[in-house]
Design a protein around this motif. Structure first.
Motif, PDB file in Angstrom:
ATOM      1  N   LEU A  98       2.345   2.298  -3.307  1.00 52.90           N
ATOM      2  CA  LEU A  98       1.411   2.943  -4.233  1.00 52.90           C
ATOM      3  C   LEU A  98       0.787   4.189  -3.617  1.00 52.90           C
ATOM      4  O   LEU A  98      -0.124   4.767  -4.161  1.00 52.90           O
ATOM      5  N   ARG A 108      -3.326  10.922  -8.856  1.00 51.75           N
ATOM      6  CA  ARG A 108      -4.410  10.278  -9.613  1.00 51.75           C
ATOM      7  C   ARG A 108      -3.925   9.834 -10.982  1.00 51.75           C
ATOM      8  O   ARG A 108      -4.300   8.777 -11.475  1.00 51.75           O
ATOM      9  N   PHE A 143       0.841  -1.206   0.000  1.00 52.50           N
ATOM     10  CA  PHE A 143       0.000   0.000   0.000  1.00 52.50           C
ATOM     11  C   PHE A 143       0.874   1.252   0.000  1.00 52.50           C
ATOM     12  O   PHE A 143       0.588   2.220  -0.702  1.00 52.50           O
ATOM     13  N   TRP A 190      -2.006   6.646 -10.492  1.00 57.11           N
ATOM     14  CA  TRP A 190      -2.906   5.510 -10.288  1.00 57.11           C
ATOM     15  C   TRP A 190      -3.592   5.112 -11.593  1.00 57.11           C
ATOM     16  O   TRP A 190      -3.747   3.941 -11.904  1.00 57.11           O
ATOM     17  N   ALA A 233      -1.174   4.292  -1.144  1.00 57.05           N
ATOM     18  CA  ALA A 233      -2.593   3.985  -0.924  1.00 57.05           C
ATOM     19  C   ALA A 233      -2.781   3.389   0.460  1.00 57.05           C
ATOM     20  O   ALA A 233      -3.549   2.455   0.647  1.00 57.05           O
TER      21      ALA A 233
END
Ligand SMILES: Nc1ncnc2c1ncn2[C@@H]1O[C@H](COP(=O)(O)OP(=O)(O)O)[C@@H](O)[C@H]1O
Ligand code: SF4
Ligand code: SF4
Ligand SMILES: [Mg+2]
Lengths: 313, 656
Positions: free
Chosen positions: B52, B82, B49, B85, B54
């Motif tokens: 990334l 964004r 996580f 991603w 996240a």
């Protein structure tokens, strides 16, 4: 889809059965409860023969099963019988009272749903911070205050002291709709307070679960905007339990109406049932209770249908 | 040279104030595959996580740097993140059913990934992408909801979604845990092929060491949030340079190891609790090689070429103390449980479905029968038939100790009921969450064994000792226990009534290798002590090989092959067994054609005909292959014994 349709059909059939059972119970209770119909209408001084004649006229001396069959038959044709107390058909009373109660319930839901769902979403997105604690604790404490306590407090504060809102729910004939609504706010508030906590907390729990869900992270990692993630992926899943709870709370709402309607002298279905019970006006009582039962079942079916529509499982 | 697909430099992450990752550094070259292994809770998912950006809300990067394709990820703006991603990175998690939104169709969810990229006609792209991950009828799948799909298909959809953007980095967090062996093999093949095609770099996280060894170029071993070893995959698992890695590898029941060869190695103790103060070497409390210096000075990063180990010492490490254990029970000749011609037919939408089709088995005292096959092959239904939880079709018989056994639990005496018990993959299903372990174990002692008073107390402590649960554990509720401890409690519950037969349904497939080894040892030890028989359901052939005396292979409700474990695995075997065995070896894999047909779909001939790579012809379609359940090693196939396939059976595993 076939499976769902079948589920709906089964559900409706079961509901019909429930209503039939309810009617039998209500009817039986009417038979068992003490008090003679003719006597209670004509008063203690009336002549025994006059009482018997009235009983006969009202059909109150027939064998119970026959009476039940007759009653159901009439009900199915939309004839709810004749009120003992008013000596006129029950149906218009029920319709009028139901209309008034629906207005009150509608005002309550219109206030509580946006408020509590909004608060639940806020609490979930501010998890652990003061907004979250406020919603949680506030909701929890409000839920345990009985309506007649909060009702009286609200009357004292907003009606008597601040004079912001009218105390009586009733308006003179010819009053415009906005003014009528204004009269309903104060009676709706005690119910709003009780429901707020339940709905806000279930919304919060649903939101948190959906926000933490893997599929939400999947959506985020697709590079979707935060607003798209919330609208398309989070809310739809998060609000499923909320819808179920709102429907379940409708049953509570119907019970709470009795208290509030009495407190605010509002002629809704709750106070109609209460008056009928006091006056042993069985046709009115039975029709009233059955109506409430039907309303309850209907709301449950509606909620199920809504959930089934939103949730493909 | 192009920048690494992922580079972590001194990455530290905390949840709240609890440090989880401590100075993690490694790089993944473009198109390479890096494996991250370690016991659960060591921070593997957190690393994924964090890489990334996240992390869950409580998570924070407290130090270090993250680079993806040379871009500094930590300094990215919201919009930049964004974009990252949307275009460069993807992630696939363990449970595909949770990675997909249950309220949206596959098509809608997949198309989103293309819409974000501004691609024209996202639905058509979605369909094309589904075709690339080899699902049957992609067009129909677009309109399906996730819950209508099998786990394997769901994971394919998730992978399709992940690869839609043609990412430069794909993170796979336990992507096949919980999938069947053959499905796992297919999914990994697919990932491997697609990644080579697209040049995607992969970070593969798993507790399954052989699988990581097969897939990855390099491996990192994580312990308590610290990378203790990294290097070329074969080297790390084949010749570990850190005592922890060495112990992990030793836990595997690899290289044809059997229970009669002695118990499996385990690693005593567990990870330090999150937030606990660490010794200068975090592994010191569990390390056999530990010396005074380990407790006073942090170990250095010892680099040999591209291989790093965080330890004061170099191999060889002392062999861990030999585990003493009683010799395993010799399986007796007397049958305890026998089933003859058991069938179970369910009424399905498209006609009757034979979940179990004419199954016969014999179980001797102290014997383990391994039961293997994909999910849906009838393993669990067969287990339920033996337990009497499901009534079999008329015609089948069950005997316990040569006496007829009632078909349902209601028709069985208390004694018969306590004789057959079960252990599940998920111990939660056997343990009442509201009760403490003590009452969970007391109940069957009272109810099944009829004990009370002092005898009850004595039996309880013997039971707890048998599975090595302490007094403190008895006072806890299941949710306070780790996965391994919960499984011990569930095993104790199953053994409370002194059963003759215990059915083990994937009891270790969700557990770390170290915990798995301890549980397998426990099961073998209890068998040696009590002479109990096991029906052991598992998709891990190495585990089945270790524990089983005989193996039965099921497919579409039928037993395709039954025989002594060595013979079944060594071959010559049934074409389906060959596929199963090859799915778990490093050698070339025998490919199945398509998915397992729906139960009830095959009306005549061999149930394996649709997928069989060795199908002879019409005879397979029209004539049921013969099967003699009383033979030593029957194989349900028309191929003559001399032509049955045989796989190079060297099981994959770093230590083989
Ligand atoms: N959201 C979270 N909040 C607090 N602690 C967490 C959270 N997620 C994981 N942890 C803790 O962080 C540690 C590492 O967890 P994780 O990264 O999931 O390990 P692994 O993937 O190797 O099993 C564990 O001690 C776990 O309890
Ligand atoms: S530094 Fe010492 S305690 Fe740590 S792993 Fe190496 S030998 Fe073991
Ligand atoms: S009988 Fe024919 S189809 Fe079946 S496994 Fe044997 S060769 Fe294959
Ligand atoms: Mg994890």
């Amino acid at each position: 889809m076939g499976r769902k349709l079948r589920m709906v059909a089964v559900r409706c059939a079961l509901s019909g059965l429930t209503l039939l059972l309810l009617s039998a119970v209500v009817f039986a209770a009417g038979q068992v409860l003490p008090g003679d119909v003719g006597r209670s209408i004509l008063g203690p001084l009336a002549d025994a023969r006059a009482v018997a004649a009235l009983d006969h006229q009202l059909g109150a001396d027939a064998p119970p099963l026959l009476m039940y069959a007759r009653w159901i038959g009439h009900l199915l044709q939309g004839d709810m019988g004749v009120s003992y107390a008013y000596r006129s058909p029950v149906a218009p009373f029920i319709v009028r009272a139901l209309g008034k109660s629906s207005a009150l319930a509608a005002v309550t839901l219109a206030l509580v749903v946006p408020l509590s769902v909004g608060a639940g979403i806020l609490a979930a997105s501010r998890r652990g911070r003061w907004q979250d604690r406020l919603v949680n604790l506030g909701g929890l404490s409000l839920t345990v205050v009985p309506e007649f306590v909060s009702g009286i407090l609200l009357i004292l504060v907003f009606g008597v002291w601040l004079r912001w809102l009218p105390i009586s729910a009733n308006t003179r004939p010819g009053t415009g709709a906005p003014e009528q609504l204004r009269h309903l706010i104060l009676p709706a508030l005690p119910l709003v307070l009780v429901l707020f906590g339940y709905i806000a907390r279930i919304t919060r729990a649903g939101m948190i679960e959906a926000l933490d869900a893997d599929y939400t992270r999947t959506a985020t990692l697709k590079g979707l905007r935060r607003s798209q993630v919330i609208l398309r992926h989070v809310l739809r899943n998060a609000l499923l339990p909320t819808i179920t709870v709102i429907a379940a709370q409708t049953s509570y709402l119907l019970g709470g109406l009795v208290v509030v309607e009495t407190l605010f002298r509002y002629q809704g279905i709750g106070s109609l049932i209460l008056t009928a019970a006091h006056g042993k006006d069985y046709p009115m009582l039975e029709a009233g209770i059955l109506t409430v039962g039907a309303a309850y079942i209907l709301s449950a079916i509606l909620a199920d249908a809504l959930v089934a529509m939103l949730d493909p499982r | 040279m192009s920048p690494p697909a992922l580079s972590l430099a001194g990455l530290s992450v905390s949840y709240g104030r609890t440090p989880i990752l401590r100075g993690l550094s490694f790089e993944i070259a473009p198109g390479a595959c890096f494996g991250l292994v370690g016991e659960s809770g060591c921070g593997k998912s957190t690393a994924a996580f964090a890489a990334l950006r996240a992390l869950p809300p409580a998570g924070r990067v407290t130090a270090g740097q993250i680079g993806i394709d040379g871009q500094d990820v930590l300094s990215l703006s919201r919009a930049g993140l964004r974009q990252l991603w949307a275009r460069r990175v993807s992630m696939v998690y363990q449970d595909p059913s949770r990675a997909l939104n249950p309220t949206l169709t596959v098509g809608v969810q997949l198309a989103e990934a293309f819409t974000v990229l501004g691609a024209p006609d996202p639905m058509a792209r979605a369909e094309a992408m589904l075709a690339r991950v080899q699902v049957p009828s992609p067009r129909r799948l677009l309109a399906a909801y996730p819950h209508q799909l099998s786990g394997g298909t769901q994971q394919r959809v998730v992978i399709a979604m992940a690869l839609a953007k043609n990412p430069s980095l794909l993170v796979l967090d336990e992507p096949t845990t919980g999938l069947d062996a053959t499905v796992e093999a297919e999914i990994l093949d697919l990932v491997d092929a697609l990644r080579r095609e697209q040049g995607t770099a992969v970070l593969l996280i798993s507790h399954n060491l052989p699988m990581v060894a097969r897939m990855c170029d390099r491996i990192g071993v994580l312990y308590a949030g610290i990378l203790v070893e990294q290097g070329e995959a074969g080297e790390v698992l084949g010749a570990p340079s850190h005592p922890y890695t060495a112990r992990l590898v030793a836990c595997l029941p690899g290289a044809g190891r059997r229970k009669r060869d002695g118990p499996l190695q385990t690693i005593a103790g567990g990870l330090p609790a999150p937030g606990a103060a660490l010794a200068p070497c975090a592994f010191a409390p569990r390390c056999d090689r530990r010396e005074a210096v380990c407790l006073s000075t942090p170990p250095p990063e010892r680099w040999t070429g591209l291989h790093m180990a965080l330890c004061h010492f170099t191999p060889p490490f002392p062999a861990p103390p030999g585990l003493s254990a009683g010799a395993p029970a010799e399986a007796g000749a007397r049958p305890v449980l026998a089933a003859r011609h058991l069938s179970k037919t369910y009424a399905g939408p498209g006609g009757a479905v034979r979940a179990v089709d004419d199954a016969s088995l014999t179980l001797a005292a102290g014997e383990t029968l391994g039961l293997v096959g994909e999910s849906g092959s009838g393993k669990t239904t067969l287990a339920r038939l033996l337990l009497g939880l499901t009534a079999p079709d008329p015609g089948g018989t069950l005997t316990l100790d040569d006496a007829a056994l009632g078909p349902t639990i209601r028709s069985r005496s208390r004694n018969d009921r306590r004789a057959i018990q079960i252990i599940f993959q998920n111990p939660d299903s056997a343990l009442n969450r509201a009760q403490r372990v003590r009452s969970i174990l007391t109940r069957p002692l009272v109810r099944l064994a009829g004990l009370s008073g002092r005898a009850l107390t004595a039996a309880l402590s013997e039971l707890a000792q048998g599975v090595r649960l302490g007094e403190a554990h008895l006072a806890m509720r299941p949710r306070a226990l780790s996965g391994g401890l919960k499984q011990r409690a569930a095993i104790a519950r199953a053994f409370a009534g002194r059963p003759r037969v215990v059915i083990c349904d994937e009891p270790t497939s969700a557990l770390d290798v170290s915990v798995q080894a301890a549980i397998l040892n426990l099961l073998a030890g209890l068998q040696a002590r009590d002479g109990v028989s096991y029906v052991f359901i598992s998709h891990d052939l190495a585990v089945v090989r270790y524990l089983a005396d005989r193996i039965a292979v099921m497919y579409l409700g039928q037993m395709l092959e039954v025989g002594p474990a060595e013979d079944v695995l060594a071959g010559p075997h049934h074409p389906y067994t060959a596929a199963l065995v090859s799915a778990s070896t490093a050698a070339t894999r025998i490919r199945l054609k398509g998915e397992m047909p729906a139960p009830g779909a095959v009306q005549a001939g061999c149930v394996f005909q649709a997928n069989c790579p060795r199908k002879i012809g019409p005879v397979c379609e029209n004539v049921r292959p013969p099967f003699d359940p009383d033979a030593v090693h029957p194989v349900r196939c028309h191929l003559p014994a001399g032509e049955l396939p045989r796989v190079d059976r060297r099981l994959a595993g770093a230590n083989s």
